[in-house]
Structures are given as structure tokens and as C-alpha cells.
Motif scaffolding. Structure first.
Motif, PDB file in Angstrom:
ATOM      1  N   SER B 223       0.811  -1.219   0.000  1.00  0.00           N
ATOM      2  CA  SER B 223       0.000   0.000   0.000  1.00  0.00           C
ATOM      3  C   SER B 223       0.843   1.266   0.000  1.00  0.00           C
ATOM      4  O   SER B 223       1.995   1.261   0.408  1.00  0.00           O
ATOM      5  CB  SER B 223      -0.902   0.002   1.228  1.00  0.00           C
ATOM      6  N   VAL B 224       0.222   2.341  -0.439  1.00  0.00           N
ATOM      7  CA  VAL B 224       0.891   3.639  -0.502  1.00  0.00           C
ATOM      8  C   VAL B 224       1.056   4.227   0.897  1.00  0.00           C
ATOM      9  O   VAL B 224       1.945   5.015   1.157  1.00  0.00           O
ATOM     10  CB  VAL B 224       0.119   4.597  -1.442  1.00  0.00           C
ATOM     11  N   ILE B 225       0.180   3.824   1.814  1.00  0.00           N
ATOM     12  CA  ILE B 225       0.231   4.333   3.195  1.00  0.00           C
ATOM     13  C   ILE B 225      -0.407   3.289   4.095  1.00  0.00           C
ATOM     14  O   ILE B 225      -1.262   2.533   3.649  1.00  0.00           O
ATOM     15  CB  ILE B 225      -0.485   5.711   3.294  1.00  0.00           C
ATOM     16  N   CYS B 230      -3.520   6.522   6.811  1.00  0.00           N
ATOM     17  CA  CYS B 230      -4.545   7.016   5.900  1.00  0.00           C
ATOM     18  C   CYS B 230      -5.773   7.469   6.688  1.00  0.00           C
ATOM     19  O   CYS B 230      -6.337   8.534   6.435  1.00  0.00           O
ATOM     20  CB  CYS B 230      -4.924   5.913   4.911  1.00  0.00           C
ATOM     21  N   ILE B 233      -5.295  10.774   8.391  1.00  0.00           N
ATOM     22  CA  ILE B 233      -5.275  11.938   7.506  1.00  0.00           C
ATOM     23  C   ILE B 233      -6.660  12.190   6.897  1.00  0.00           C
ATOM     24  O   ILE B 233      -7.202  13.282   6.985  1.00  0.00           O
ATOM     25  CB  ILE B 233      -4.230  11.768   6.382  1.00  0.00           C
ATOM     26  N   LEU B 234      -7.258  11.152   6.301  1.00  0.00           N
ATOM     27  CA  LEU B 234      -8.511  11.382   5.570  1.00  0.00           C
ATOM     28  C   LEU B 234      -9.756  11.312   6.452  1.00  0.00           C
ATOM     29  O   LEU B 234     -10.748  11.969   6.178  1.00  0.00           O
ATOM     30  CB  LEU B 234      -8.634  10.392   4.412  1.00  0.00           C
ATOM     31  N   TRP B 235      -9.687  10.482   7.495  1.00  0.00           N
ATOM     32  CA  TRP B 235     -10.855  10.389   8.379  1.00  0.00           C
ATOM     33  C   TRP B 235     -10.644  11.221   9.646  1.00  0.00           C
ATOM     34  O   TRP B 235     -11.522  11.325  10.465  1.00  0.00           O
ATOM     35  CB  TRP B 235     -11.126   8.931   8.761  1.00  0.00           C
ATOM     36  N   ALA B 247     -10.765   0.839   1.687  1.00  0.00           N
ATOM     37  CA  ALA B 247     -10.733   1.809   0.588  1.00  0.00           C
ATOM     38  C   ALA B 247      -9.424   1.757  -0.198  1.00  0.00           C
ATOM     39  O   ALA B 247      -9.412   2.003  -1.400  1.00  0.00           O
ATOM     40  CB  ALA B 247     -10.950   3.225   1.135  1.00  0.00           C
ATOM     41  N   LEU B 248      -8.334   1.420   0.470  1.00  0.00           N
ATOM     42  CA  LEU B 248      -7.014   1.482  -0.180  1.00  0.00           C
ATOM     43  C   LEU B 248      -6.761   0.342  -1.175  1.00  0.00           C
ATOM     44  O   LEU B 248      -5.841   0.426  -1.980  1.00  0.00           O
ATOM     45  CB  LEU B 248      -5.898   1.485   0.878  1.00  0.00           C
TER      46      LEU B 248
END
Lengths: 325, 320
Positions: B223-225, B230, B233-235, B247-248
Motif C-alpha cells: 500500500s501507498v500508506i 490514511c 489523515i482522511l478520516w 478503501a485502499l
């Protein structure tokens, strides 16, 4: 949704916003707090005229100042699949994209252009931090590949201005895959023997720094730009240690041997001309080449034969400079 | 002693009960509990099969990080002979988070590079939990160039949460080191095959996995993160890692659809850590097969094949 909300309210709002215009003529420098006149700030490329702080500049504005006479052609970037993972966090990814497009007026987080700087033909790519933090997704990868391919096809150097929070999480692994993809683009330039110059601007972090932004033949940064792999907050959380002043800033990296130069934005154009001309084996730029020739001059010398533009680009004919004392 | 993951708690209870029963029977003579214990065993086996039939992405992350999962060192010991570690980046230090050296796979000499997380407190600290510093990536570059000069195939085993985020690592050019390692992967004229054996954590993983062939163990992730990163940052809430993992699309199954993973290596029931030798053998077979597919290709073709593969990634979505 009716006539009142669709028509009357926007009209009323526009009248009110028009009244605010005088206030919008000023910007406050986030570093020194000085109030700066918009036009003056724009003329100084969004660098504070008081303290020299470098504020954000959009790729378009940067290119207008970079290219001779502000003229450049856009290099087309193949559109990637939209929302390949059907990603959704608190918002849907396509909604975030639409908001970013509306906010910036740009299609995506990178703009690729070709044109001349000091009569030196180049391809340039610039990342837009105001578009979802400049994040590197498939579009940015495609843009860098398109830029490299265009540079190879036209035998021009590539100058890349990086600015990104890192990879675009909403594209998951496909954003990570832009690290090898953009590395292939850099290899294309190297194999063609063309210079690849990177200008790191504030901020350049994460997967962007760990791929194309650190692979330049010459690495230049704008003053005080944050340049790192892991951001200072992540490090502080991991090692629970306060970090030294100026840590991961351009000057700090220069001290640690990670950059060639730190150059203010207002001096960048001149420096890029000097560097690319040397690397491309061209004669030095002539001062009088820089501003577009005044119409009266060309009128005064109608006897001069018109040069073939192709010949001109191969070896620019130096215009006799007005000698400065 | 099995280390159970949190979602395996019901299983731990049943297996514990069976164990208790048998212990009781050993102490008091003439007590026959075997039928009962066997019933419990059966129940546990069914539960395990059921649990692992469809692991959620977050559970896969947990399995991929399981402390008993075979690590780089275990694969090297079991699959290769004459392993000769080569140390150092010639600039600053030797990074023990990255194992590297020459070895033989069967008769064939190869160069091996992999992240090693360690198996107990002491070795985990020594190995920095598999999180490499710039020296680790620079050692890898050096080894890939060595392989390139002497025409040896390169095998990389990826198992890292990511590159180490530390002050020294940043000062010594973590990002440049990763970029150069990816560049080395893409420039060598010898076969390069990569197996994600546990966690493929972002740039730290891609620096080894920009390979001709990338295989993943069934329950490994790439994964990218991290899902936790993740989510925060996003939630804005690191407890939403389940949603983020979903989601990833970080599972081997989704990555195969996306064209990032070339093949999935099935894990024994209950994950690699429940049958380590079996897992290692399966990985060995796949490495041999992937190298076989690349044998006979010219240096030029190997480089072109690798570049094409990455340039093409992203052209098809999940639906394909």
C-alpha cells in the motif's frame, strides 16, 4: 431550487462581493505580517517584498514569468482512468476532484508546457500545491512521462518544479506506482543525453521527493522550502525528540549535501537559462535577448534578411546588446 | 504457544479448552476426554477455515504483520545455500534492517535483498523492525549493481512497514536513497523478481519491488500508506483503519486486478505463521518459476520488459 435561489441570490451576492474588492487588493505576508499590494506581489512572483518569504505561486503564473514574453504552449497529457479504486473516505474522490478543479481552474495537479527561456527551447512541468496538495496520482505520472517524451522528441531539456504533499492516497497503490513510472521518465531523458533540472519548491515531501524530485542532474530549491521524505510531525511522533531549527528546509539540505543550490524565485529564470545553456552546449545568453525586441528596432532595419526560424532555434543569433556601464 | 490475533479470540478459547481437557486427562487416570477434545478440535478447525475464507482487508494487514510470520531470514535459511552476506553502503554504515548478499538457489548463484524485521525483542531492535535507513537502500543499490556486472539474477523479499522516519535518516537523504534504489531496480540488465512476504509499506517497499515479476503471499498487503496513517489523515481518526484498509485496495487479490501483482502465492490455512515450512516451500517454487519465465531474455529485453510493465500499470481499473 427555484428562481429565487438560482437567480436572485447570486445576483445579490455578487453585488456584495463587488463591494469587497478594495479589500482584496492587499495580501498579508504569512511570515512577516506586512500588507502587500496585490499587483506588486504578483510582479515579484509572490515573494514578499519586505521579508523575501516565498508564497505559493500557481504553475500558470510561474510559466508566464518564466517563458520569454510569457508565451508557452501546453503539452497534452493523456487522461488516466478517473477514480480507479472507487475511493471514498468522508467524501467521494470524484467530489474532491471537482472541488479542486473548481478552486484552481486547472484540470489536475501538474501543468506541462513548452517554450523558450532566454531564447533557449525547453519543456517545463510544474506541480500545483493548491490542487489537492499537489498530490502525485496517475495524472501527475502521465504528465511527467508526457513531458519527458516531448523533451526527447524535440531534443529539449526538462525543467521540473515540484510541490507536493506526497502520493495521492485516493488512488492507493496506483499512486505509489508513479514512483517507478516517473523514474522511467527520468531515465528516458538520461538516455537521450538531455538535462533534467529539478526546482524543489515548498513543500516537496513523501513519494514525490523519493522519486523524480531527487533524480535531477541539477537540484535547485527555493529558499526555506520544506523538502523531506517523512514530515517533521511524523518524525516527532516517532522518535519523540524535538527537531533542530530549520530542519528539512532548503538551506538545511544544502548544508547536508542534498542540493546543488538554493536560489530565490526572482533569480531562478536567469539561473535556469545559464545552466540549461551550458548543459546544452549553447553560447551564453545575451542580455538583450531577454526582453522581446521593441517594434521600432525591427522597423529601423528592414534590410536584414529574415532568418529561418528553424535555423534560429538551432543557434540563436545574438542580438547586439546595448552596452551597460 | 500460538500468538492469536484479536479477531481469532473465539478460536483461541476453543483451542484452549481442548488443551485444558487434555491436560486434565493426563493428570487424572482413567478419564477419557478424547472424544470431547476431538469435537473441540473439529470445531476449531471449522472456525479457522471459516475465518480465513474471506479475511477483511484490515484482518489481512494484521495477518501480514503477525510476529510469527516467516521473515526474510527464514526464507534465506530454508531456500538458499552458501548465503554470503555482503554489508555496508560504503558511505556511512551497514543497515541491518536490510539483509543482502549472494547465495545459491539450487545451483544457480543469485543476489538476495530483503527487509528483515527480527523475531524477538533483541533482534527486532537490531533490525529496526525492518524499517530501513538510507544506508539500507544504498546497500541494495550496490548489490543490484554487483548483480548487474556479474550477470546474477536478483531476488528481493519485501517486508517493511515503510522506510524509517527519523532525524538521521532524513539528514542522510532518505528520499534520495529510495529514489536511487528504485532507479537501480529499473536499470539493471538481469532478471529481478520480487515477493511481498508480509507488509509492502509504501516507498520503502517500491524501492525493492520495481521488478520484472512481483508475487504476493495470499494475505500480504502492499500500500501507498498504512491504513492507520490514511485513516488519521482522511478520516481524521486513526481508529478508522478498517475503513481505510478497505478503501485502499491493498490486498493481493485487488492488486492482481490492478495489474500490480503478477501472481498470488496461496498460504496454508490460517496464515503463513501456522505452517511456516510449507509457506517457505511455496514461495521457493514461485521464485524458481518466475526466474524461469525470464531466463533467456536479453539484457535489453529485461530492462524494456520492466519499464513497459510499470508504464502500463493503471491502464485498467478494478473491473477488468
Amino acid at each position: 431550487m427555484n428562481w429565487i435561489t438560482n437567480y436572485v441570490r447570486p445576483r445579490i451576492n455578487s453585488i456584495f462581493s463587488r463591494r469587497e474588492v478594495p479589500e482584496n487588493l492587499w495580501t498579508k505576508c504569512d511570515e512577516c505580517g506586512q500588507m502587500l499590494f496585490h499587483r506588486e506581489l504578483a510582479e515579484n512572483l509572490n515573494v514578499c517584498t519586505n521579508c523575501g518569504h516565498h508564497m505559493h505561486i500557481s504553475p500558470r503564473k510561474r510559466f508566464e514569468a518564466l517563458f520569454d514574453g510569457g508565451v508557452f504552449g501546453k503539452v497534452a497529457v493523456p487522461a488516466p482512468l478517473a477514480d480507479p479504486l472507487h475511493f471514498r473516505d468522508q467524501k467521494k474522490y470524484p467530489d474532491r476532484m471537482k472541488a479542486a478543479q473548481k478552486g484552481t481552474g486547472e484540470e489536475e495537479a501538474m501543468l506541462v508546457a513548452e517554450g523558450e527561456i532566454g531564447r533557449t527551447p525547453i519543456v517545463a512541468a510544474a506541480q500545483d500545491f493548491s490542487f489537492m496538495g499537489g498530490s502525485m496520482g496517475m495524472y501527475v505520472g502521465n504528465a511527467i512521462i508526457a513531458a519527458a517524451e516531448r523533451a526527447v522528441a524535440t531534443h529539449r531539456p526538462l525543467i521540473l518544479f515540484s510541490a507536493a504533499g506526497g502520493a495521492r492516497m485516493q488512488e492507493g497503490i496506483l499512486s505509489l506506482m508513479q514512483m517507478p513510472r516517473t523514474t522511467v521518465a527520468v531515465q528516458m531523458l538520461k538516455e537521450a543525453g538531455l538535462p533534467y533540472i529539478v526546482v524543489l519548491t515548498h513543500p516537496t515531501t513523501g513519494g514525490v521527493t523519493a522519486s523524480y524530485a531527487m533524480l535531477g542532474d541539477v537540484q535547485i530549491a527555493e529558499p526555506n522550502a520544506l523538502i523531506c521524505f517523512a514530515g517533521p510531525r511524523v518524525i516527532e511522533q516517532t522518535i519523540r525528540e524535538t527537531l533542530p531549527d530549520g530542519f528539512q528546509r532548503a538551506e538545511y539540505l544544502l548544508d547536508h549535501g542534498m542540493l546543488d543550490r538554493v536560489t530565490p524565485r526572482t533569480k531562478l529564470r536567469e539561473e535556469l537559462i545559464t545552466i540549461t545553456r551550458m548543459l546544452m552546449g549553447l553560447p551564453p545568453a545575451v542580455l538583450a535577448d531577454l526582453p522581446p525586441p521593441a517594434p521600432t528596432e525591427s522597423d529601423a532595419e528592414p534590410a536584414q534578411p529574415v532568418m529561418d526560424p528553424a535555423e534560429k532555434s538551432a543557434e540563436p543569433a545574438p542580438v547586439v546588446p546595448p552596452v551597460k556601464s | 504457544m500460538t500468538n492469536y490475533l484479536d479477531f481469532e479470540k473465539p478460536l483461541a478459547e476453543i483451542e484452549g479448552k481442548a488443551e485444558e481437557l487434555r491436560a486434565l486427562a493426563r493428570q487424572s487416570e482413567g478419564m477419557d476426554v478424547e472424544d470431547e477434545a476431538k469435537a473441540l478440535d473439529k470445531k476449531a478447525a471449522d472456525m479457522l477455515a471459516d475465518m480465513y475464507k474471506s479475511l477483511t482487508p484490515w484482518r489481512k494487514c494484521q495477518v501480514a504483520r503477525h510476529p510469527d510470520r516467516p521473515h526474510c531470514r527464514d526464507y534465506i535459511d530454508a531456500l538458499f545455500t552458501e548465503f554470503t552476506p555482503l554489508a555496508g553502503d560504503r558511505n556511512f554504515a551497514d543497515d541491518l534492517a536490510v539483509m543482502g548478499g549472494m547465495a545459491r538457489l539450487g545451483d544457480r548463484p543469485v543476489v538476495l535483498i530483503g527487509h528483515e524485521k527480527g523475531h524477538d525483542t533483541k533482534s527486532r531492535i537490531e533490525r529496526n523492525f525492518g524499517m530501513a535507513r538510507p544506508e539500507g537502500y544504498r546497500k541494495a543499490v550496490r548489490l543490484m549493481q554487483l548483480a548487474d556486472r556479474f550477470n546474477l539474477p536478483v531476488i528481493t523479499l519485501v517486508d517493511t512497514a515503510g522506510a524509517y522516519p527519523g532525524k538521521g535518516a532524513e539528514e542522510r537523504g532518505q528520499s534520495e536513497a529510495i529514489a536511487r534504489s528504485t532507479e537501480a531496480c529499473l536499470s539493471i540488465g538481469v532478471p529481478l523478481v520480487s515477493v511481498i512476504i508480509g507488509e509492502g509499506g509504501s516507498g520503502g517497499a517500491v524501492a525493492f519491488a520495481s521488478a520484472n515479476r512481483v508475487a504476493m503471499l495470499e494475505h500480504s498487503v502492499y500500500s501507498v500508506i498504512s491504513p492507520e496513517g490514511c485513516a488519521s489523515i482522511l478520516w481524521k481518526d486513526s481508529e478508522k483503519m478498517r475503513e481505510a484498509a478497505e478503501a485502499l485496495r491493498l490486498t493481493a487479490q485487488d492488486l492482481t486486478k490492478l495489474g500490480v501483482c503478477d501472481r498470488i502465492i496461496p498460504e496454508p490455512l490460517g496464515g503463513a505463521h501456522r505452517a511456516r515450512p510449507d509457506t517457505i516451500t511455496r514461495v521457493g517454487t514461485v521464485i524458481e518459476e518466475m526466474l524461469g519465465e525470464l531466463s533467456g531474455m536479453s539484457r535489453k529485453d529485461l530492462i524494456a520488459n520492466r519499464r513497459r510493465k510499470f508504464l502500463d500499470i493503471g491502464s485498467k481499473g478494478l473491473a477488468a
